[in-house]
Design an enzyme around this catalytic site. Structure first.
Site, PDB file in Angstrom:
ATOM      1  N   GLU A  52      38.703   5.765 -17.445  1.00  0.00           N
ATOM      2  CA  GLU A  52      37.531   6.496 -16.966  1.00  0.00           C
ATOM      3  C   GLU A  52      37.767   7.078 -15.585  1.00  0.00           C
ATOM      4  OE1 GLU A  52      34.022   3.685 -18.691  1.00  0.00           O
ATOM      5  OE2 GLU A  52      34.028   4.193 -16.576  1.00  0.00           O
TER       6      GLU A  52
ATOM      7  N   CYS B 206      36.369   9.625  -8.401  1.00  0.00           N
ATOM      8  CA  CYS B 206      36.625   8.189  -8.456  1.00  0.00           C
ATOM      9  C   CYS B 206      37.635   7.969  -9.583  1.00  0.00           C
ATOM     10  CB  CYS B 206      35.303   7.471  -8.729  1.00  0.00           C
ATOM     11  SG  CYS B 206      35.496   5.707  -8.957  1.00  0.00           S
TER      12      CYS B 206
ATOM     13  N   CYS C 133      42.189  -4.490 -16.096  1.00  0.00           N
ATOM     14  CA  CYS C 133      42.380  -5.115 -14.788  1.00  0.00           C
ATOM     15  C   CYS C 133      42.680  -6.597 -14.984  1.00  0.00           C
ATOM     16  CB  CYS C 133      41.114  -4.936 -13.953  1.00  0.00           C
ATOM     17  SG  CYS C 133      41.291  -5.472 -12.244  1.00  0.00           S
TER      18      CYS C 133
ATOM     19  N   CYS D  53      36.799  -9.872 -11.882  1.00  0.00           N
ATOM     20  CA  CYS D  53      35.608 -10.066 -11.038  1.00  0.00           C
ATOM     21  C   CYS D  53      34.390 -10.216 -11.957  1.00  0.00           C
ATOM     22  CB  CYS D  53      35.427  -8.886 -10.083  1.00  0.00           C
ATOM     23  SG  CYS D  53      36.794  -8.775  -8.911  1.00  0.00           S
TER      24      CYS D  53
ATOM     25  N   CYS E  20      32.029  -7.224 -12.935  1.00  0.00           N
ATOM     26  CA  CYS E  20      32.640  -5.928 -13.267  1.00  0.00           C
ATOM     27  C   CYS E  20      32.652  -5.687 -14.779  1.00  0.00           C
ATOM     28  CB  CYS E  20      34.060  -5.877 -12.715  1.00  0.00           C
ATOM     29  SG  CYS E  20      34.927  -4.381 -13.199  1.00  0.00           S
TER      30      CYS E  20
ATOM     31  N   CYS F 264      31.604   1.347 -12.869  1.00  0.00           N
ATOM     32  CA  CYS F 264      32.965   1.443 -13.386  1.00  0.00           C
ATOM     33  C   CYS F 264      33.174   0.667 -14.684  1.00  0.00           C
ATOM     34  CB  CYS F 264      33.934   1.041 -12.280  1.00  0.00           C
ATOM     35  SG  CYS F 264      34.768  -0.489 -12.447  1.00  0.00           S
TER      36      CYS F 264
HETATM   37  N1  SAH Z   1      39.923  -3.375  -7.851  1.00  0.00           N
HETATM   38  C1  SAH Z   1      39.382  -2.561  -6.809  1.00  0.00           C
HETATM   39  C2  SAH Z   1      38.803  -1.247  -7.274  1.00  0.00           C
HETATM   40  C3  SAH Z   1      37.878  -1.270  -8.464  1.00  0.00           C
HETATM   41  S1  SAH Z   1      36.224  -1.796  -8.181  1.00  0.00           S
HETATM   42  C4  SAH Z   1      38.382  -3.350  -6.006  1.00  0.00           C
HETATM   43  O1  SAH Z   1      38.065  -4.474  -6.365  1.00  0.00           O
HETATM   44  O2  SAH Z   1      37.939  -2.864  -4.976  1.00  0.00           O
HETATM   45  C5  SAH Z   1      35.569  -0.571  -7.160  1.00  0.00           C
HETATM   46  C6  SAH Z   1      34.223  -0.910  -6.550  1.00  0.00           C
HETATM   47  O3  SAH Z   1      33.202  -0.925  -7.552  1.00  0.00           O
HETATM   48  C7  SAH Z   1      34.263  -2.250  -5.897  1.00  0.00           C
HETATM   49  O4  SAH Z   1      33.714  -2.268  -4.614  1.00  0.00           O
HETATM   50  C8  SAH Z   1      33.448  -3.060  -6.870  1.00  0.00           C
HETATM   51  O5  SAH Z   1      32.965  -4.147  -6.229  1.00  0.00           O
HETATM   52  C9  SAH Z   1      32.400  -2.050  -7.361  1.00  0.00           C
HETATM   53  N2  SAH Z   1      31.739  -2.468  -8.612  1.00  0.00           N
HETATM   54  C10 SAH Z   1      32.298  -2.959  -9.725  1.00  0.00           C
HETATM   55  N3  SAH Z   1      31.369  -3.299 -10.649  1.00  0.00           N
HETATM   56  C11 SAH Z   1      30.164  -3.001 -10.103  1.00  0.00           C
HETATM   57  C12 SAH Z   1      28.798  -3.132 -10.559  1.00  0.00           C
HETATM   58  N4  SAH Z   1      28.501  -3.630 -11.764  1.00  0.00           N
HETATM   59  N5  SAH Z   1      27.822  -2.728  -9.722  1.00  0.00           N
HETATM   60  C13 SAH Z   1      28.120  -2.200  -8.494  1.00  0.00           C
HETATM   61  N6  SAH Z   1      29.360  -2.071  -8.014  1.00  0.00           N
HETATM   62  C14 SAH Z   1      30.381  -2.461  -8.799  1.00  0.00           C
END
Ligand code: SAH
Length: 360
Positions: free
Chosen positions: A93, A106, A113, A117, A120, A347
């Site tokens: 994406e 973006c 990944c 997290c 995510c 994302c």
């Molecule tokens: N792996 C990298 C980049 C991908 S995530 C990292 O961890 O920074 C990119 C951003 O999107 C991060 O700040 C992450 O915390 C945020 N993000 C991911 N899922 C989200 C969600 N459900 N709501 C809001 N922000 C989110």
């Protein structure tokens, strides 16, 4: 011999290849302009190169492109989210985010990944593979092709994947995006976002390129952060903050901390106090993000207001209080405007709907 993926090689590597083909190295600049300024998909279109050279290039190289599998257009703010198919069966994406005075893309850096997290959307699907340099560049080139009247000003590696876990390919793509013969996007307009991979952050601090670094912090408490960002168990806050300090000292550049506000997890007054204490004395700013519910319609629970992951954003008043406390203690903080809320722009969400067979 297999043909070389021409967008996978640097300008220097292209120069060397051209010399090997008996051509002048300066042709690399010309070819770069065709590939990355004009965005052509064939050597035939490189009309200021003689037919002899074009034939040689065709023999030696191939030009990749992504296939558009789906897109969603926000009616609220012009955000467009793209799902692209790669040359294998995988999908990624990328998001187009137009604003008054800038256009941000973006980009994803990996298919899936490894870091899992908890909040995510991509995490449950695990890691498949790194993106190649050409695939990362193709994300930007494809989006540009679909939005020809918008000049891309900023790039953020905040899509799927962990950019510092695909360090070489990401950096190579950044060098090409930055090149004056290519997309000419200033390094300072390119942001790498990491979940806190200390070895990658150290490496990045030693680069000549002045890219921006964002660290996804999400909590100033080791126990909570380990639950949200499991890599915290390997690189806990004490070590992470030391690495951040070292980065700012070495690069003289600030770090942006990303912090998703999650109700009852990390957004109380006590959390705000802990966060300002953690950041004391560090050259940084904080971007707060309201939690974006993962697949809210499918997984929404009416009784608790949480999604499948059990999370929800705090009420606006609580977020305001959190920001106010940080500001009063001298932290440079802002609440990032959520984009594309009507299209699940968080994302990984488009990829989820593509991967999950529709229930009938
Ligand atoms: N792996 C990298 C980049 C991908 S995530 C990292 O961890 O920074 C990119 C951003 O999107 C991060 O700040 C992450 O915390 C945020 N993000 C991911 N899922 C989200 C969600 N459900 N709501 C809001 N922000 C989110």
């Amino acid at each position: 011999m297999d043909k070389i993926d021409i967008k996978n090689i640097s300008k220097d590597e292209l120069r060397n290849e051209l010399v090997r083909l008996g051509e002048k190295p300066y042709r690399a600049g010309q070819i770069f302009r065709w590939l990355y300024k004009s965005g052509v998909n064939s050597f035939e279109e490189m009309t200021d190169l003689g037919k002899g050279l074009r034939d040689k290039l065709k023999e030696r190289f191939h030009i990749t492109k992504l296939i558009l599998a789906d897109s969603k257009h926000s009616l609220i703010d012009g955000t467009v989210k793209y799902l692209f198919k790669l040359e294998d069966v995988n999908t990624i994406e990328s998001v187009f985010l137009p604003e008054d005075n800038r256009v941000t893309l973006c980009l994803s850096s990996q298919v899936g990944c490894k870091f899992g997290c908890s909040f995510c959307a991509s995490a449950p699907f695990g890691f498949i593979r790194d993106l190649k340099t050409s695939e990362i560049l193709d994300e930007a080139l494809s989006i540009r092709r679909h939005n020809p009247s918008s000049a891309i000003t900023n790039i953020v590696f905040m899509g799927i994947g962990e950019p510092l876990d695909n360090y070489d390919n990401v950096m190579k793509s950044i060098r090409i995006m930055n090149d004056a013969d290519a997309m000419k996007i200033g390094a300072r307009k390119i942001t790498i976002s990491t979940c806190g991979l200390i070895p990658g952050m150290k490496r990045l601090a030693g680069e000549k390129l002045q890219v921006e670094l964002s660290v996804s912090l999400h909590s100033a408490d080791d126990k909570v952060r380990s639950a949200l960002v499991p890599i915290n168990k390997r690189y806990p806050l004490k070590e992470l903050m030391a690495a951040c300090k070292e980065y700012t000292k070495k690069t003289k550049r600030i770090i942006t901390f990303e912090y998703i506000l999650l109700k009852d997890m990390n957004s109380s007054k006590e959390d705000a106090r802990k966060l300002s204490a953690l950041l004391k004395g560090l050259m940084c700013k904080v971007n707060l993000i309201m939690y974006n519910q993962v697949s809210p319609v499918r997984n929404y629970s009416a009784s608790t207001g949480t999604d499948a992951k059990g999370y929800k954003a705090p009420e606006a008043a609580q977020a305001k209080e959190f920001i106010g406390m940080l500001k009063r203690s001298g932290v440079n903080v802002m609440l990032r405007k959520s984009k594309g809320e009507d299209i699940d722009a968080g994302c990984g969400q488009l990829r989820i709907s593509a991967m999950r067979p529709a229930r009938g």
